[in-house]
Design a protein around this motif. Structure first.
Motif, short mmCIF file in Angstrom:
data_model
loop_
_atom_site.label_atom_id
_atom_site.label_comp_id
_atom_site.label_asym_id
_atom_site.label_seq_id
_atom_site.Cartn_x
_atom_site.Cartn_y
_atom_site.Cartn_z
N ALA A 1 16.20 4.79 2.66
CA ALA A 1 15.96 3.57 3.42
C ALA A 1 14.84 2.78 2.76
O ALA A 1 14.20 3.24 1.80
CB ALA A 1 15.60 3.91 4.87
N ARG A 2 14.61 1.58 3.29
CA ARG A 2 13.59 0.71 2.71
C ARG A 2 12.83 -0.03 3.81
O ARG A 2 13.40 -0.38 4.85
CB ARG A 2 14.25 -0.31 1.76
N ILE A 3 11.54 -0.24 3.59
CA ILE A 3 10.72 -1.09 4.45
C ILE A 3 10.06 -2.14 3.57
O ILE A 3 9.44 -1.81 2.55
CB ILE A 3 9.63 -0.29 5.20
N SER A 4 10.20 -3.40 3.93
CA SER A 4 9.61 -4.48 3.14
C SER A 4 8.11 -4.55 3.38
O SER A 4 7.59 -4.03 4.38
CB SER A 4 10.25 -5.82 3.52
N TYR A 5 7.40 -5.23 2.48
CA TYR A 5 5.96 -5.41 2.66
C TYR A 5 5.67 -6.26 3.89
O TYR A 5 4.67 -6.03 4.59
CB TYR A 5 5.34 -6.05 1.41
N ALA A 6 6.55 -7.21 4.17
CA ALA A 6 6.35 -8.04 5.37
C ALA A 6 6.38 -7.17 6.62
O ALA A 6 5.55 -7.33 7.53
CB ALA A 6 7.43 -9.12 5.44
N ASP A 7 7.34 -6.23 6.68
CA ASP A 7 7.41 -5.35 7.84
C ASP A 7 6.28 -4.34 7.85
O ASP A 7 5.79 -3.97 8.93
CB ASP A 7 8.76 -4.64 7.89
N LEU A 8 5.84 -3.89 6.69
CA LEU A 8 4.68 -3.01 6.64
C LEU A 8 3.46 -3.72 7.22
O LEU A 8 2.65 -3.12 7.93
CB LEU A 8 4.38 -2.59 5.20
N GLY A 9 3.34 -5.03 6.91
CA GLY A 9 2.23 -5.81 7.45
C GLY A 9 2.30 -5.94 8.96
O GLY A 9 1.27 -5.91 9.65
#
Length: 248
Positions: free
Chosen positions: A113-121
């Motif tokens: 899976a993947r998490i974007s930097y925007a969502d990490l923020g």
């Protein structure tokens, strides 16, 4: 000669009918498995299921599927009361043993899976933002965490003394955090070094502000995350499971 021609034509027709029946059966099975996965994993949307291999009907007869691919939606990560979407969630399962369509168990599953930097923020502590740390640091599994000093410290519950306000006002703090996995379902961010601050006791508070965990909800519990990498698009994590329940 004519009899042979008729035999060949008949064989082609029967083969075509078998292929059609096989594809209809696999489409039905994919739909049934997708519904079961959605129900058993509590997903908000129905996943995409692809059952590979031909013929399908012989696999059904043996009650075992060679290769099943599942793409999931509605998977969430949570940290500190914040919830974000996890994207590109997929699982590749092999040796899937069937009990009708009531349940299915895979000998082995590889999930990613993947998490974007925007969502990490979005899931980061108040005042912090997360971004790409550059190729050299990303190769070490690091991300960049930044934020206004005052906002980061106050967001972590630290009362800034009056004499330190002028030194911190307008100052942006930057740390580089190493990303790892723990517990099989959690992505962990931990700062390697902290910037020097002018007030004793601030270091621990700053670490509390920038270090955090993301718990991944919605993946089959038997798939354990064991690897995470950083690139320009965000974090990609993966894991392997055995005896993974796919439905039921």
């Amino acid at each position: 000669m004519r009899a042979l021609r008729i035999l060949l034509i008949t064989a082609v027709i029967l083969g075509g009918l078998f292929a059609i029946a096989d594809r209809l059966a696999v489409n039905f099975a994919e739909s049934e498995v997708a519904a079961k996965v959605r129900s058993s994993q509590g997903l908000s949307t129905e996943p995409e299921v692809s059952i590979n291999g031909f013929p399908f009907l012989t696999q059904i007869a043996s009650s075992e599927l060679d290769d099943v691919q599942v793409r999931l939606g509605g998977v969430q990560a949570s940290a500190g009361g914040h919830s974000v979407e996890v994207t590109e969630v997929a699982a590749e399962l092999s040796g899937v043993r069937l009990d009708g369509f009531s349940s299915a168990v895979a000998d082995r599953a590889m999930g990613s899976a993947r998490i974007s930097y925007a969502d990490l923020g979005k899931s980061a502590p108040e005042g912090a933002s997360v971004s790409y740390a550059g190729a050299e640091r990303a190769a070490k599994g690091q991300v960049k965490v930044t934020g206004p000093a005052v906002e980061l410290l106050e967001g972590a519950g630290f009362t800034i003394p009056a004499f330190a306000e002028s030194a911190l006002e307008g100052r942006t703090l930057t740390t580089y955090s190493t990303v790892s996995t723990t517990g099989g379902d959690t992505v962990r961010l931990r700062a390697e070094e902290l910037p020097k601050l002018p007030v004793p006791g601030m270091d621990k508070t700053l670490r509390d502000a920038v270090d955090y965990d993301l718990k991944i909800d919605g993946l089959p519990s038997t798939i354990k995350l064991d690897k995470v990498t950083a690139d320009e698009g965000g974090l990609r994590f993966s894991g392997v499971g055995t005896n993974v329940s796919l439905a039921g």
